[in-house]
Design a protein around this motif. Structure first.
Motif, PDB file in Angstrom:
ATOM      1  N   HIS A 274      -7.199   9.272  -7.551  1.00 23.20           N
ATOM      2  CA  HIS A 274      -8.287   8.315  -7.323  1.00 23.20           C
ATOM      3  C   HIS A 274      -7.756   6.896  -7.115  1.00 23.20           C
ATOM      4  CE1 HIS A 274      -7.546   7.821 -11.633  1.00 23.20           C
ATOM      5  NE2 HIS A 274      -8.173   6.656 -11.570  1.00 23.20           N
ATOM      6  N   LEU A 275      -6.457   6.684  -7.422  1.00 26.60           N
ATOM      7  CA  LEU A 275      -5.854   5.367  -7.239  1.00 26.60           C
ATOM      8  C   LEU A 275      -5.183   5.200  -5.876  1.00 26.60           C
ATOM      9  CD1 LEU A 275      -4.196   4.996 -10.761  1.00 26.60           C
ATOM     10  CD2 LEU A 275      -6.252   3.844  -9.953  1.00 26.60           C
TER      11      LEU A 275
ATOM     12  N   ALA B  92      -8.247  -0.015 -17.659  1.00 25.19           N
ATOM     13  CA  ALA B  92      -9.668   0.064 -17.323  1.00 25.19           C
ATOM     14  C   ALA B  92     -10.095   1.533 -17.344  1.00 25.19           C
ATOM     15  CB  ALA B  92      -9.922  -0.545 -15.949  1.00 25.19           C
ATOM     16  N   THR B  93     -11.399   1.772 -17.325  1.00 23.80           N
ATOM     17  CA  THR B  93     -11.901   3.144 -17.290  1.00 23.80           C
ATOM     18  C   THR B  93     -11.631   3.758 -15.917  1.00 23.80           C
ATOM     19  OG1 THR B  93     -14.078   2.454 -16.489  1.00 23.80           O
ATOM     20  CG2 THR B  93     -13.747   2.512 -18.892  1.00 23.80           C
ATOM     21  N   LYS B  94     -11.675   5.069 -15.849  1.00 26.59           N
ATOM     22  CA  LYS B  94     -11.457   5.745 -14.578  1.00 26.59           C
ATOM     23  C   LYS B  94     -12.530   5.340 -13.569  1.00 26.59           C
ATOM     24  CE  LYS B  94     -10.600  10.244 -12.460  1.00 26.59           C
ATOM     25  NZ  LYS B  94     -10.454  11.704 -12.671  1.00 26.59           N
ATOM     26  N   GLU B  95     -13.742   5.138 -14.055  1.00 24.97           N
ATOM     27  CA  GLU B  95     -14.828   4.730 -13.158  1.00 24.97           C
ATOM     28  C   GLU B  95     -14.525   3.369 -12.539  1.00 24.97           C
ATOM     29  OE1 GLU B  95     -15.221   5.893 -16.217  1.00 24.97           O
ATOM     30  OE2 GLU B  95     -16.068   7.867 -15.733  1.00 24.97           O
ATOM     31  N   LYS B  96     -14.042   2.431 -13.354  1.00 28.51           N
ATOM     32  CA  LYS B  96     -13.715   1.105 -12.858  1.00 28.51           C
ATOM     33  C   LYS B  96     -12.535   1.158 -11.890  1.00 28.51           C
ATOM     34  CE  LYS B  96     -13.967  -3.406 -12.675  1.00 28.51           C
ATOM     35  NZ  LYS B  96     -15.098  -4.063 -11.983  1.00 28.51           N
ATOM     36  N   GLU B  97     -11.528   1.973 -12.221  1.00 28.41           N
ATOM     37  CA  GLU B  97     -10.367   2.130 -11.333  1.00 28.41           C
ATOM     38  C   GLU B  97     -10.796   2.677  -9.975  1.00 28.41           C
ATOM     39  OE1 GLU B  97      -7.090   3.151 -14.834  1.00 28.41           O
ATOM     40  OE2 GLU B  97      -8.024   4.754 -13.668  1.00 28.41           O
ATOM     41  N   THR B  98     -11.664   3.681 -10.007  1.00 22.29           N
ATOM     42  CA  THR B  98     -12.154   4.286  -8.761  1.00 22.29           C
ATOM     43  C   THR B  98     -12.888   3.255  -7.920  1.00 22.29           C
ATOM     44  OG1 THR B  98     -12.373   6.430  -9.866  1.00 22.29           O
ATOM     45  CG2 THR B  98     -13.577   6.131  -7.798  1.00 22.29           C
ATOM     46  N   GLU B  99     -13.675   2.433  -8.578  1.00 21.11           N
ATOM     47  CA  GLU B  99     -14.422   1.378  -7.885  1.00 21.11           C
ATOM     48  C   GLU B  99     -13.488   0.357  -7.240  1.00 21.11           C
ATOM     49  OE1 GLU B  99     -17.164  -2.392  -9.303  1.00 21.11           O
ATOM     50  OE2 GLU B  99     -17.327  -0.517 -10.423  1.00 21.11           O
ATOM     51  N   LEU B 100     -12.442  -0.071  -7.992  1.00 16.82           N
ATOM     52  CA  LEU B 100     -11.484  -1.045  -7.454  1.00 16.82           C
ATOM     53  C   LEU B 100     -10.697  -0.463  -6.285  1.00 16.82           C
ATOM     54  CD1 LEU B 100     -10.096  -2.561 -10.796  1.00 16.82           C
ATOM     55  CD2 LEU B 100     -11.522  -3.727  -9.101  1.00 16.82           C
ATOM     56  N   ALA B 101     -10.277   0.806  -6.418  1.00 13.94           N
ATOM     57  CA  ALA B 101      -9.506   1.452  -5.353  1.00 13.94           C
ATOM     58  C   ALA B 101     -10.343   1.593  -4.081  1.00 13.94           C
ATOM     59  CB  ALA B 101      -9.010   2.820  -5.814  1.00 13.94           C
TER      60      ALA B 101
ATOM     61  N   LEU C 175      -3.295   1.799  -5.948  1.00 15.37           N
ATOM     62  CA  LEU C 175      -3.696   0.726  -6.843  1.00 15.37           C
ATOM     63  C   LEU C 175      -2.896   0.846  -8.137  1.00 15.37           C
ATOM     64  CD1 LEU C 175      -5.992  -1.513  -6.868  1.00 15.37           C
ATOM     65  CD2 LEU C 175      -7.196   0.034  -8.409  1.00 15.37           C
ATOM     66  N   ALA C 176      -2.404  -0.282  -8.661  1.00 15.07           N
ATOM     67  CA  ALA C 176      -1.644  -0.261  -9.914  1.00 15.07           C
ATOM     68  C   ALA C 176      -2.598  -0.090 -11.081  1.00 15.07           C
ATOM     69  CB  ALA C 176      -0.847  -1.554 -10.075  1.00 15.07           C
ATOM     70  N   LYS C 177      -2.359   0.900 -11.900  1.00 14.42           N
ATOM     71  CA  LYS C 177      -3.159   1.077 -13.107  1.00 14.42           C
ATOM     72  C   LYS C 177      -2.724   0.001 -14.103  1.00 14.42           C
ATOM     73  CE  LYS C 177      -4.697   4.839 -16.111  1.00 14.42           C
ATOM     74  NZ  LYS C 177      -5.704   5.693 -15.461  1.00 14.42           N
ATOM     75  N   GLY C 178      -3.696  -0.680 -14.695  1.00 17.84           N
ATOM     76  CA  GLY C 178      -3.329  -1.801 -15.558  1.00 17.84           C
ATOM     77  C   GLY C 178      -2.818  -2.975 -14.752  1.00 17.84           C
ATOM     78  N   GLY C 179      -3.364  -3.180 -13.557  1.00 16.59           N
ATOM     79  CA  GLY C 179      -2.882  -4.229 -12.673  1.00 16.59           C
ATOM     80  C   GLY C 179      -3.156  -5.629 -13.204  1.00 16.59           C
ATOM     81  N   MET C 180      -2.305  -6.570 -12.786  1.00 15.75           N
ATOM     82  CA  MET C 180      -2.489  -7.963 -13.205  1.00 15.75           C
ATOM     83  C   MET C 180      -3.758  -8.547 -12.599  1.00 15.75           C
ATOM     84  SD  MET C 180       1.307  -9.616 -12.994  1.00 15.75           S
ATOM     85  CE  MET C 180       0.726 -11.091 -13.820  1.00 15.75           C
ATOM     86  N   VAL C 181      -3.996  -8.233 -11.335  1.00  9.57           N
ATOM     87  CA  VAL C 181      -5.157  -8.722 -10.589  1.00  9.57           C
ATOM     88  C   VAL C 181      -5.778  -7.517  -9.896  1.00  9.57           C
ATOM     89  CG1 VAL C 181      -4.307 -11.079 -10.260  1.00  9.57           C
ATOM     90  CG2 VAL C 181      -3.615  -9.286  -8.657  1.00  9.57           C
ATOM     91  N   PRO C 182      -7.031  -7.624  -9.424  1.00 11.09           N
ATOM     92  CA  PRO C 182      -7.690  -6.455  -8.829  1.00 11.09           C
ATOM     93  C   PRO C 182      -6.967  -5.860  -7.631  1.00 11.09           C
ATOM     94  CG  PRO C 182      -9.307  -8.142  -9.353  1.00 11.09           C
ATOM     95  CD  PRO C 182      -7.953  -8.761  -9.573  1.00 11.09           C
ATOM     96  N   ASP C 183      -6.201  -6.680  -6.883  1.00 12.54           N
ATOM     97  CA  ASP C 183      -5.500  -6.166  -5.705  1.00 12.54           C
ATOM     98  C   ASP C 183      -3.995  -6.031  -5.932  1.00 12.54           C
ATOM     99  OD1 ASP C 183      -5.416  -8.885  -5.891  1.00 12.54           O
ATOM    100  OD2 ASP C 183      -6.148  -9.303  -3.879  1.00 12.54           O
ATOM    101  N   HIS C 184      -3.604  -5.747  -7.161  1.00 14.30           N
ATOM    102  CA  HIS C 184      -2.212  -5.419  -7.498  1.00 14.30           C
ATOM    103  C   HIS C 184      -1.986  -3.957  -7.108  1.00 14.30           C
ATOM    104  CE1 HIS C 184       0.956  -5.093 -11.011  1.00 14.30           C
ATOM    105  NE2 HIS C 184       1.404  -4.584  -9.870  1.00 14.30           N
ATOM    106  N   VAL C 185      -1.038  -3.717  -6.176  1.00 13.70           N
ATOM    107  CA  VAL C 185      -0.805  -2.359  -5.672  1.00 13.70           C
ATOM    108  C   VAL C 185       0.667  -1.986  -5.806  1.00 13.70           C
ATOM    109  CG1 VAL C 185      -2.768  -2.340  -4.094  1.00 13.70           C
ATOM    110  CG2 VAL C 185      -0.559  -3.240  -3.319  1.00 13.70           C
ATOM    111  N   LEU C 186       0.926  -0.702  -5.625  1.00 10.09           N
ATOM    112  CA  LEU C 186       2.283  -0.161  -5.658  1.00 10.09           C
ATOM    113  C   LEU C 186       2.594   0.509  -4.332  1.00 10.09           C
ATOM    114  CD1 LEU C 186       2.304   1.697  -9.112  1.00 10.09           C
ATOM    115  CD2 LEU C 186       2.910  -0.677  -8.655  1.00 10.09           C
TER     116      LEU C 186
END
Length: 528
Positions: free
Chosen positions: A331-332, A505-514, A344-355
């Motif tokens: 989902h990331l 963050a929760t999985k729901e929030k991660e999915t939303e950010l991704a 998307l980085a899990k536990g990212g510094m900012v919402p658009d922190h990616v790997l």
């Protein structure tokens, strides 16, 4: 020079009305204090006594800050373990970190007790937590004097040594890690609870790491339980000016009862050499997937017997980052190419922190096959998708890799405002110097494989200017170094997000950010 009026109390253990009534009376008789700090256990068996303060029937009289749980049974009483407001004027600081008040006071804090094993828990702290606090305090401070206040649930180990006037008849469960931290961050005041006694140590001189500069004294004070029947002191009132605003003469003025620093030996070493806790492995976690425990002990023993230890072998099924692995949190995932993918980085510094990661299993940038390297470079080059994407937001990406205690290549990509780009190189170099690290500048045309042969541990950062900085790891290396630099006051100024464990963050929030990133990035995605 304005002084801040501070109250500190010991373990509250649910006696909220006893505490806050006393504070109200003190405010009436001596003027309103600026803040109240609570050390030790704040809650009793339940949090029911806090309900009148939550619903507004009673009020917390002044801004109050508390530490976290000291036992597993109390964890459930904290709704958000990373810190939150419990009711108006009452804030849980979090597990550990650095807090700067509106008056400029710098408050370092560590909740809970020292971990007795490698198991991570919300009510314990490890060497990684302690290093994170130290780095947050020193980051960006070219002339670090110390912090104003350090509050810890537990006592530091050996704090009674050298205090000839000590009359406390207990043997506290002191923490070696807290002693090390106190020696590094040089608090003007250090407060602890948990032992149920009042103890005010004679001020001790802080150790001078340079060997020549003077150092101020630290006052350590332990407080008894709130409302205890033995009438031991549980509330301490004082005022102080922020240490950065004090004159040198005032700061270094000695008292007649001053003693030498009680901390000795490895407590004074600038870096920890203790075993590292192995956290769970996800996108945000770059620690080795096989911190093999007993197998490593055996390998060291074999090495002594002149048997060569073989490097660990990995396969796609057991690696958290190989895209074919069933353990990947798909989902990331943002974008997938032939040889690499963006997540998307899990536990990212900012919402658009990616790997940026290779699809197959590859250890580092320095050991990539040509085909994989060619595709991965489509992400980070100046004319590439990510740079074009962030440019539209008036940001520039910083790329860094830590090939130390890792098993699968992860290129951390953190965007920062465009106007900060010019100071990046200096801030990275200054912070490296503070940590005793050497960051070498590589020529722009240099490939990592030229300076880092296979199995070479290193840290590497590529700046928006095209400058490349490289550190070959010889001993211990701060695992969150890249994040800590970017989180420093001169850059993103978010010390509370320097460690991924504070940013989950929760999985729901991660999915939303991704999903949001995927949609915004689509016009720039070369894989489509």
């Amino acid at each position: 020079m304005n002084k801040v009026k501070v109250l500190v109390c010991g373990d509250v253990e649910g006696k909220f009305q006893t505490l806050f009534s006393r504070v109200e009376n003190i405010n009436k008789g001596h003027g309103v204090f600026d803040l109240l700090l609570c050390v030790g256990n704040f809650f009793g068996d339940t949090d029911e006594g806090l309900e009148p303060y939550r619903n507004g029937k009673l009020t917390v009289p002044i801004p109050t800050y508390i530490l976290g749980p000291c036992s597993a049974v109390q964890v459930a009483l904290y709704p958000h373990i990373s810190g939150c407001e419990l009711c108006p004027n009452l804030t849980y600081l979090g597990k550990r970190g650095l807090f700067t008040s509106s008056s400029g006071l710098k408050l370092a804090y560590v909740s809970g007790i020292e971990a007795e094993s490698d198991t991570l828990s919300h009510h314990t702290f490890t060497d990684k937590d302690i290093e994170s606090v130290k780095n947050a305090c020193l980051r960006g401070q070219t002339n670090f004097r110390g912090v104003d206040i350090l509050i810890t649930s537990s006592w530091p180990k050996d704090i009674m040594l050298g205090d000839k006037g000590c009359s406390v008849q207990i043997e506290p469960n002191g923490s070696w890690l807290l002693s090390w931290l106190a020696a590094q961050v040089k608090p003007h005041y250090h407060f602890s609870g948990q032992e149920g006694v009042y103890f005010e140590r004679a001020p001790y001189r802080n150790h001078s790491f340079s060997g020549s500069t003077p150092e101020h004294a630290t006052r350590f004070i332990a407080l008894a339980k709130v409302g205890n029947t033995l009438k031991h002191k549980w509330l301490y009132a004082f005022s102080l000016a922020p240490i950065d605003q004090m004159s040198t003469t005032h700061l270094y003025q000695e008292t007649t009862d001053q003693t030498d620093c009680p901390y000795t030996g490895k407590m004074l070493h600038p870096s920890l050499s203790m075993k590292q806790v192995r956290p769970s492995q996800f996108f945000y976690d770059m620690d080795s997937l096989t911190d093999e425990g007993n197998q490593r002990k055996k390998a060291r023993k074999d090495n002594k017997q002149q048997h060569k230890r073989q490097p660990p072998k990995f396969d796609q099924e057991s690696c958290w980052f190989c895209l074919a692995s069933a353990t990947v949190e798909k989902h990331l995932v943002i974008s997938v190419g032939s040889e690499s993918y963006l997540a998307l980085a899990k536990g990212g510094m900012v919402p658009d922190h990616v790997l940026i990661l290779p699809v197959g299993h590859h250890q580092s940038l320095s050991t990539l096959p040509d085909a994989v390297e060619e595709e991965i470079e489509k992400y980070p080059l100046r004319t590439s998708a990510l740079k074009k994407y962030f440019k539209k937001q008036h940001k520039v990406p910083v790329f860094f890799e830590r090939n130390y205690k890792t098993s699968h290549l992860q290129i951390q990509t953190v965007p920062i405002p465009h106007n900060m780009a010019g100071r990046l190189k200096r801030v990275f170099q200054e912070n490296a110097e503070q940590d005793g690290l050497q960051l070498d500048e590589l020529p722009h045309h240099t490939k990592l494989s030229q300076v880092a042969p296979p199995r070479t541990p290193y840290f590497y950062v590529e700046l928006p200017s095209g400058d490349k900085l490289y550190h070959r790891v010889a001993n211990n290396f701060p695992l969150q170094f890249g994040r800590e630099v970017l989180a420093s006051e001169e850059l993103l100024d978010m010390a509370d997000r320097a460690d991924w464990r504070d940013c989950k963050a929760t999985k729901e929030k991660e999915t939303e950010l991704a999903k949001a990133f995927r949609c915004a990035f689509e016009p720039f995605d070369f894989t489509l």
